[in-house]
Design an enzyme around this catalytic site. Structure first.
Site, PDB file in Angstrom:
ATOM      1  N   TYR A 222       0.852  -1.195   0.000  1.00  0.00           N
ATOM      2  CA  TYR A 222       0.000   0.000   0.000  1.00  0.00           C
ATOM      3  C   TYR A 222       0.884   1.240   0.000  1.00  0.00           C
ATOM      4  O   TYR A 222       1.911   1.297   0.685  1.00  0.00           O
ATOM      5  CB  TYR A 222      -0.920   0.003   1.209  1.00  0.00           C
ATOM      6  N   PHE A 233      -2.183  -7.370   1.617  1.00  0.00           N
ATOM      7  CA  PHE A 233      -3.598  -7.196   1.981  1.00  0.00           C
ATOM      8  C   PHE A 233      -3.805  -6.726   3.423  1.00  0.00           C
ATOM      9  O   PHE A 233      -4.928  -6.467   3.834  1.00  0.00           O
ATOM     10  CB  PHE A 233      -4.407  -8.487   1.757  1.00  0.00           C
ATOM     11  N   HIS A 358      -9.566 -11.394  -8.633  1.00  0.00           N
ATOM     12  CA  HIS A 358      -9.008 -10.623  -7.522  1.00  0.00           C
ATOM     13  C   HIS A 358     -10.135 -10.129  -6.611  1.00  0.00           C
ATOM     14  O   HIS A 358     -11.252  -9.879  -7.075  1.00  0.00           O
ATOM     15  CB  HIS A 358      -8.224  -9.435  -8.090  1.00  0.00           C
TER      16      HIS A 358
END
Length: 396
Positions: A222, A233, A358
């Site tokens: 991220y 994640f 996804h």
């Protein structure tokens, strides 16, 4: 949260596509052996010519000739019987060998794989000394590999030590050095590189190589402030749950109705339970998604996947078998086209490889939601390693 501090996720902007990978396996063949018998030649040396016997005696009587003829006939008969007996025994040996060879070649490939695994080196028997390794490094390598020596989990470092000395990895570290990533005490806040250096390899410390049960493959860390902490994640406590992770939680809830969806997105407990949460690129520049792609991380993380292919699950329950300490197969969860490419060449007979769309909001309804991957993973793991081999997906 003010508009200035609002978190924007890459999956809100980019719609990944799904792909399904196929892997091929190589068949293993065994050659049949042949046994040549020399019993015929041995028996022929014992045979006696009646002509030679007759010539060796002078003027024999009729009685003597009769006795000699009887002896010669008996010996010839015995020699012939021996010859046939020897040939029969030789033929039986050939048949037994051919039968054994055919049985071996027709046995399941898993048996052959088990023999190959038993002959391979155990993960725990691989020697490693950090100080001895550091003593072999050049001054340049000591400078650029200081972060790996200090923060890369030792169960991983001992099998990746040659990889991090390769030219491509040293060039990657030179690039990161120019970006300001030099040691574990450098802070992401001042560097604007995520995650902070001491968290780049957090996956390797939370999930030792021999304890890996499941691999979940991400793409980029991220790129917002405080989000990335080295696990795909996942975000630290106090950071809003990313959209993809919300869909992951929704799928777990559908498979395990008792799952109490947490109010945070920290997946550390999964990592500690044997789930390797691996991004294919391990760093990113603040606010610039994929900014560190094609710098060398993809080669390194592919080597990590290849290492898991060989040693993953090595320290899981072996029930006293000779395969203890050797990788016997794990589960790969590959969501989206990018992840599917990373597992395309893995052995589907050894591992359980599950692919789908996804979990991004753009594609979750195209195959991720309802894929039942979490239950399928545990069913496979329990069959292979027993109840202790399962992952408690609900514990977060």
């Amino acid at each position: 949260m003010s508009d200035k501090d609002r978190v924007v996720y890459l999956e809100d902007l980019i719609s990944p596509s799904a792909a399904v990978s196929k892997s091929t396996t190589a068949d293993v063949e065994k050659e049949n052996t042949k046994l040549d018998s020399n019993s015929t030649s041995t028996n022929s040396q014992d045979s006696v010519s009646p002509t030679a016997t007759a010539e060796s005696t002078a003027a024999p009587s009729q009685s003597q000739e009769s006795n000699e003829s009887a002896k010669t006939g008996t010996k010839r008969q015995r020699t012939l019987m021996d010859m046939f007996s020897g040939a029969s025994q030789s033929q039986n040996k050939k048949l037994k060998l051919e039968k054994a060879a055919n049985a071996s070649s027709s046995s399941p490939s898993t048996n052959l794989s088990a023999r190959q695994l038993a002959a391979s080196q155990s993960l725990n028997s691989i020697p490693f000394s950090l100080s001895a390794f550091q003593a072999t490094l050049s001054d340049e390598e000591k400078q650029y590999l200081a972060l790996e020596c200090e923060t890369l989990g030792k169960s991983w470092l001992k099998v990746l030590k040659d990889e991090i000395r390769k030219d491509y990895f040293i060039n990657l570290k030179k690039f990161l050095w120019q970006q300001g990533v030099k040691g574990p005490n450098d802070t992401a806040k001042s560097l604007k590189i995520y995650p902070s250096p001491n968290n780049i390899y957090s996956w390797s410390n939370l999930t030792p190589l021999g304890r890996v049960k499941v691999v979940i493959i991400g793409q980029d860390p991220y790129h917002g402030p405080g989000q990335a902490h080295g696990l795909c994640f996942s975000v630290p406590q106090g950071i809003p749950i990313p959209p993809s992770l919300r869909n992951i939680y929704a799928e777990i809830k559908s498979e395990y109705p008792a799952f109490d969806i947490p109010k945070h997105g920290n997946l550390t407990s999964w990592a500690e339970n044997g789930v390797l949460l691996l991004n294919t690129s391990l760093t990113v520049r603040a606010g610039e998604p994929t900014s560190h792609s094609n710098k060398g991380w993809e080669d390194f993380t592919q080597k990590v996947i290849d290492t898991v292919d060989k040693y993953g699950g090595a320290n899981l329950a072996a029930n006293g078998s000779s395969l203890a300490g050797r990788g016997r197969g794990i589960v790969f969860l590959a969501w989206g086209a990018h992840a599917a490419k990373r597992v395309a060449k893995l052995d589907k007979k050894k591992h359980l490889i599950l692919t789908s769309a996804h979990p991004s909001p753009f594609s979750a309804h195209k195959g991720f939601l309802g894929n039942n991957h979490f239950k399928k993973a545990n069913e496979w793991l329990e069959q292979k390693y027993g109840p202790d081999g399962c992952v408690d997906w609900c514990k977060l």
